[in-house]
Structure formats: C-alpha cells, structure tokens
Design an enzyme around this catalytic site. Structure first.
Site, PDB file in Angstrom:
ATOM      1  N   TYR A 183     -36.685 -52.120 -80.576  1.00 37.15           N
ATOM      2  CA  TYR A 183     -35.416 -51.461 -80.252  1.00 37.15           C
ATOM      3  C   TYR A 183     -34.254 -52.081 -81.030  1.00 37.15           C
ATOM      4  O   TYR A 183     -33.422 -51.376 -81.593  1.00 37.15           O
ATOM      5  CB  TYR A 183     -35.128 -51.542 -78.753  1.00 37.15           C
ATOM      6  CG  TYR A 183     -36.136 -50.828 -77.879  1.00 37.15           C
ATOM      7  CD1 TYR A 183     -36.700 -49.615 -78.245  1.00 37.15           C
ATOM      8  CD2 TYR A 183     -36.524 -51.372 -76.667  1.00 37.15           C
ATOM      9  CE1 TYR A 183     -37.614 -48.971 -77.434  1.00 37.15           C
ATOM     10  CE2 TYR A 183     -37.437 -50.729 -75.850  1.00 37.15           C
ATOM     11  CZ  TYR A 183     -37.982 -49.529 -76.237  1.00 37.15           C
ATOM     12  OH  TYR A 183     -38.883 -48.893 -75.423  1.00 37.15           O
ATOM     13  N   GLU A 212     -33.400 -48.156 -70.780  1.00 40.04           N
ATOM     14  CA  GLU A 212     -33.378 -49.317 -69.894  1.00 40.04           C
ATOM     15  C   GLU A 212     -34.790 -49.878 -69.873  1.00 40.04           C
ATOM     16  O   GLU A 212     -35.762 -49.116 -69.822  1.00 40.04           O
ATOM     17  CB  GLU A 212     -32.961 -48.895 -68.485  1.00 40.04           C
ATOM     18  CG  GLU A 212     -32.827 -50.063 -67.539  1.00 40.04           C
ATOM     19  CD  GLU A 212     -32.277 -49.608 -66.207  1.00 40.04           C
ATOM     20  OE1 GLU A 212     -31.044 -49.613 -66.052  1.00 40.04           O
ATOM     21  OE2 GLU A 212     -33.090 -49.236 -65.351  1.00 40.04           O
ATOM     22  N   ASN A 227     -39.799 -57.314 -72.044  1.00 40.04           N
ATOM     23  CA  ASN A 227     -40.628 -56.263 -72.610  1.00 40.04           C
ATOM     24  C   ASN A 227     -40.725 -56.497 -74.117  1.00 40.04           C
ATOM     25  O   ASN A 227     -39.709 -56.602 -74.802  1.00 40.04           O
ATOM     26  CB  ASN A 227     -39.990 -54.895 -72.314  1.00 40.04           C
ATOM     27  CG  ASN A 227     -40.831 -53.737 -72.777  1.00 40.04           C
ATOM     28  OD1 ASN A 227     -41.565 -53.814 -73.746  1.00 40.04           O
ATOM     29  ND2 ASN A 227     -40.704 -52.626 -72.070  1.00 40.04           N
TER      30      ASN A 227
END
Length: 154
Positions: free
Chosen positions: A121, A110, A115
């Site tokens: 990711y 999370e 970000n």
C-alpha cells in the site's frame, strides 16, 4: 463468468490468502450481499495481474465500494504463492483506474496493524490518515489497532 463464479473464486482466494488467526475473511453471504449493491465492484486477477478471462483461475481479487468522490477498498487478497510477483500491484492499479472512471478522487482502506500488505500500500502511494485503537478483535479475543490509509487519484 457469472456472478456466482466470481463469488466462488473470491471465496477460494480468501480461504488461501487470509490468516484465520485474525478472523478477517468475509462469509459468502457478506460478499454476495455487497455485490448486490450497485456501488460495490469486484476485480479478479489472473496470474499476470490482468483481468481474469472466462476460463482462467483467479489468483487475486479486490472488492471495493464507490462513494461520493471516494472509493473504499473493502477486501483485497492474493494467493500466497503469487505474492511479490506483481499481482497485488496490478490489482491496485486496476482499482485506481476503475475508481477514477467512476469519479473517485481518492482511495481509502482500513487494515489491521501488522498486516504485511502495508508495504505494498505504501509503495503505491497510500499514506496513514488515521488510527483506531483496539478496533479489531481476533477470534481468541486479542485486540489490534486499525490503521486508515488514503491515496489520492490523479
């Protein structure tokens, strides 16, 4: 390395890697307490992304927690001057392999919306599975959404 040395290195990396404007860094006590649980795991990375050796300085780390067939990435950081050099990708690859060996079938994480690690990711296979509106609060009171990601381990 001793567990104390590991925590010292994690704290040093976190201080360099986490923007204080978001209040995301954990305290030393939080890191130590997590590592005391048998299901939490730390990985410290050398400048080439490999596991740090006894006398090397770590430039990145991950802290994860194993659950039933899942592994959750709790903290992840790379010192800014080592970003975009493959260290983060190496850490996440090592996490994937270690999680698989611990019986995990998927990785979860999370993060706050915005970000910059989101690009990394997504590159390694994480996709959005949920959102929490206004979940995080910065030290000055600004609210930021949380995004939950998952990555299947094959």
């Amino acid at each position: 390395m001793t567990p104390r040395d590991d925590v010292d290195q994690i704290m040093t990396i976190m201080a360099a890697a986490f923007d204080p404007a978001y209040g995301e860094a954990w305290t030393r006590r939080q890191v130590e307490d997590a590592l005391l649980m048998g299901n939490c795991h730390a990985y410290l990375a050398a400048p080439d992304g490999a596991p740090v050796s006894e006398h090397e300085r770590a430039v990145g780390f991950s802290l994860s927690r194993t659950g039933f067939e899942e592994e959750e990435l709790l903290l992840f950081g790379v010192i800014p001057e080592y970003r975009n050099c493959g260290v983060g990708k190496a850490i996440l690859s090592a996490l994937r392999a270690a999680a698989h060996s611990r019986g995990a079938r998927r990785l979860l994480l999370e993060m706050r919306r915005g970000n910059p690690a989101e690009r990394l990711y997504r590159t390694i296979g994480f996709s959005v599975i949920g959102e929490r509106r206004d979940y995080y609060r910065t030290p000055v009171g600004t609210r930021i959404d949380a995004i939950t990601f998952a990555c299947e381990i094959t």
